[in-house]
Design an enzyme around this catalytic site. Structure first.
Site, PDB file in Angstrom:
ATOM      1  N   GLY A 192       0.781  -1.235   0.000  1.00 26.85           N
ATOM      2  CA  GLY A 192       0.000   0.000   0.000  1.00 26.85           C
ATOM      3  C   GLY A 192       0.808   1.278   0.000  1.00 26.85           C
ATOM      4  O   GLY A 192       0.387   2.288  -0.556  1.00 26.85           O
ATOM      5  N   GLU A 221       3.791   4.490   5.619  1.00 27.14           N
ATOM      6  CA  GLU A 221       2.614   3.626   5.500  1.00 27.14           C
ATOM      7  C   GLU A 221       1.500   4.377   4.780  1.00 27.14           C
ATOM      8  O   GLU A 221       1.427   5.609   4.835  1.00 27.14           O
ATOM      9  CB  GLU A 221       2.191   3.191   6.919  1.00 27.14           C
ATOM     10  CG  GLU A 221       0.940   2.365   7.025  1.00 27.14           C
ATOM     11  CD  GLU A 221       0.973   1.034   6.300  1.00 27.14           C
ATOM     12  OE1 GLU A 221       1.273   1.034   5.088  1.00 27.14           O
ATOM     13  OE2 GLU A 221       0.650   0.002   6.925  1.00 27.14           O
ATOM     14  N   ASP A 222       0.621   3.640   4.121  1.00 30.54           N
ATOM     15  CA  ASP A 222      -0.481   4.288   3.422  1.00 30.54           C
ATOM     16  C   ASP A 222      -1.545   4.788   4.398  1.00 30.54           C
ATOM     17  O   ASP A 222      -1.980   5.928   4.321  1.00 30.54           O
ATOM     18  CB  ASP A 222      -1.096   3.356   2.357  1.00 30.54           C
ATOM     19  CG  ASP A 222      -1.511   1.989   2.889  1.00 30.54           C
ATOM     20  OD1 ASP A 222      -1.281   1.691   4.086  1.00 30.54           O
ATOM     21  OD2 ASP A 222      -2.060   1.189   2.102  1.00 30.54           O
ATOM     22  N   ASP A 227      -5.249   2.321  10.362  1.00 24.05           N
ATOM     23  CA  ASP A 227      -6.679   2.051  10.556  1.00 24.05           C
ATOM     24  C   ASP A 227      -6.875   1.604  12.009  1.00 24.05           C
ATOM     25  O   ASP A 227      -6.939   2.441  12.905  1.00 24.05           O
ATOM     26  CB  ASP A 227      -7.082   1.000   9.521  1.00 24.05           C
ATOM     27  CG  ASP A 227      -8.567   0.733   9.449  1.00 24.05           C
ATOM     28  OD1 ASP A 227      -9.358   1.650   9.712  1.00 24.05           O
ATOM     29  OD2 ASP A 227      -8.958  -0.402   9.116  1.00 24.05           O
ATOM     30  N   LYS A 263      -7.388   6.826  10.101  1.00 22.30           N
ATOM     31  CA  LYS A 263      -8.815   6.750  10.441  1.00 22.30           C
ATOM     32  C   LYS A 263      -8.906   6.633  11.950  1.00 22.30           C
ATOM     33  O   LYS A 263      -9.034   5.533  12.486  1.00 22.30           O
ATOM     34  CB  LYS A 263      -9.428   5.476   9.825  1.00 22.30           C
ATOM     35  CG  LYS A 263      -9.794   5.551   8.365  1.00 22.30           C
ATOM     36  CD  LYS A 263     -10.517   4.238   8.005  1.00 22.30           C
ATOM     37  CE  LYS A 263     -10.545   4.004   6.535  1.00 22.30           C
ATOM     38  NZ  LYS A 263     -10.958   2.615   6.213  1.00 22.30           N
ATOM     39  N   PHE A 268     -14.325   3.145   3.368  1.00 19.25           N
ATOM     40  CA  PHE A 268     -13.279   2.370   2.713  1.00 19.25           C
ATOM     41  C   PHE A 268     -12.809   3.123   1.476  1.00 19.25           C
ATOM     42  O   PHE A 268     -13.576   3.396   0.564  1.00 19.25           O
ATOM     43  CB  PHE A 268     -13.746   0.963   2.353  1.00 19.25           C
ATOM     44  CG  PHE A 268     -12.575   0.076   2.048  1.00 19.25           C
ATOM     45  CD1 PHE A 268     -11.789  -0.427   3.083  1.00 19.25           C
ATOM     46  CD2 PHE A 268     -12.223  -0.205   0.744  1.00 19.25           C
ATOM     47  CE1 PHE A 268     -10.676  -1.208   2.815  1.00 19.25           C
ATOM     48  CE2 PHE A 268     -11.108  -1.001   0.468  1.00 19.25           C
ATOM     49  CZ  PHE A 268     -10.335  -1.492   1.502  1.00 19.25           C
ATOM     50  N   VAL A 269     -11.524   3.474   1.475  1.00 19.35           N
ATOM     51  CA  VAL A 269     -10.981   4.313   0.406  1.00 19.35           C
ATOM     52  C   VAL A 269      -9.925   3.547  -0.390  1.00 19.35           C
ATOM     53  O   VAL A 269      -9.266   2.650   0.138  1.00 19.35           O
ATOM     54  CB  VAL A 269     -10.385   5.626   0.967  1.00 19.35           C
ATOM     55  CG1 VAL A 269     -11.486   6.499   1.551  1.00 19.35           C
ATOM     56  CG2 VAL A 269      -9.295   5.362   2.006  1.00 19.35           C
ATOM     57  N   ASP A 285      -5.665  -0.329  -1.985  1.00 18.22           N
ATOM     58  CA  ASP A 285      -6.372  -1.259  -2.864  1.00 18.22           C
ATOM     59  C   ASP A 285      -7.640  -1.806  -2.235  1.00 18.22           C
ATOM     60  O   ASP A 285      -7.860  -1.701  -1.021  1.00 18.22           O
ATOM     61  CB  ASP A 285      -5.481  -2.458  -3.186  1.00 18.22           C
ATOM     62  CG  ASP A 285      -5.361  -3.420  -2.000  1.00 18.22           C
ATOM     63  OD1 ASP A 285      -5.020  -2.942  -0.899  1.00 18.22           O
ATOM     64  OD2 ASP A 285      -5.641  -4.620  -2.166  1.00 18.22           O
ATOM     65  N   ARG A 339      -5.005   0.545  -7.103  1.00 17.56           N
ATOM     66  CA  ARG A 339      -3.800   1.186  -6.532  1.00 17.56           C
ATOM     67  C   ARG A 339      -3.264   2.300  -7.420  1.00 17.56           C
ATOM     68  O   ARG A 339      -2.603   3.216  -6.953  1.00 17.56           O
ATOM     69  CB  ARG A 339      -2.682   0.151  -6.344  1.00 17.56           C
ATOM     70  CG  ARG A 339      -2.958  -0.903  -5.294  1.00 17.56           C
ATOM     71  CD  ARG A 339      -1.671  -1.637  -4.972  1.00 17.56           C
ATOM     72  NE  ARG A 339      -1.871  -2.902  -4.277  1.00 17.56           N
ATOM     73  CZ  ARG A 339      -2.049  -3.040  -2.965  1.00 17.56           C
ATOM     74  NH1 ARG A 339      -2.084  -1.969  -2.198  1.00 17.56           N
ATOM     75  NH2 ARG A 339      -2.196  -4.228  -2.424  1.00 17.56           N
TER      76      ARG A 339
END
Ligand code: IMP
Ligand code: MG
Length: 188
Positions: free
Chosen positions: A50, A105-106, A109, A137, A158-159, A165, A171
């Site tokens: 990610g 990191e992407d 969560d 988030k 959810f993005v 992804d 992606r």
């Protein structure tokens, strides 16, 4: 910088963050990292898959003699919340003993993946570990994680896009968009 000419993907409900907004924020984070790590040689540690897009953009905005490495953690599979405890799929290659590591990191969560990454790094005795995350988030957090360089807080949606992804798709989208519910309703 011109925006990539790409039509809105039909599976995307709304664009949450445009390409221009992301690029602007990435440059700001790069400037802050450059200032904070002045005189250091940080190791940027991307978490596959990610963080790949964020990492390659972010590293080009940092004006320091940096190096980079990649680790991979177990991922979601085709569903929208983490299944089971994270595990390591690809280890570090770089010797990080005595070095300043910046995890890239992407999205943070629940925080479980980042906690796992921090615990994984500790026995290698880095001089310090900080976190750069494009998205967070906070409403989903189960493990307390302090993000040192945060791009954007996002709501509990959810993005996908810009590296993120769903079932390995989307992606490559240059923006962050909210995935239409009907795309994952049947599989989740
Ligand atoms: P955590 O362990 O619950 O913090 O989850 C972190 C990982 O879950 C991230 O590295 C992402 O790969 C993935 N993830 C969490 N939320 C999303 C999302 O909205 N879209 C895509 N991937 C997500
Ligand atoms: Mg990830």
């Amino acid at each position: 910088m011109p925006e990539t000419t790409m039509l809105l993907h039909p599976d995307i409900e709304t664009v949450l963050l445009t390409e221009a907004a992301i690029q602007q924020r990435v440059r700001e984070l790069g400037a802050a990292i450059t200032a904070d790590y002045a005189g250091e040689r940080p190791v940027l540690l991307g978490i596959l898959n990610g963080a790949m897009v964020f990492l390659t953009d972010l590293m080009r905005t940092i004006d320091l003699p940096l190096t980079m490495d990649l680790i991979a953690l177990s991922s979601y599979g085709p569903c929208t919340s983490a299944q089971g405890a994270p595990s390591l799929l690809k280890p570090l290659i770089t010797d990080i003993a005595g070095k300043h590591v910046l995890i890239v990191e992407d999205i943070v969560d629940s925080g479980a993946s980042m906690r796992f990454a921090l615990d994984y790094l500790r026995p290698f005795h880095p001089a310090g570990v900080k976190i750069a995350a494009l998205l967070s988030k906070p409403s989903r957090r189960q493990v307390a994680i302090e993000v040192d360089y945060l791009g954007f807080e996002v709501p509990d949606l959810f993005v996908v896009g810009y590296g993120l992804d769903y079932a390995q798709q989307y992606r490559h989208l240059p923006y962050i968009g909210v995935l239409r519910r009907e795309v994952y309703a049947r599989r989740d």
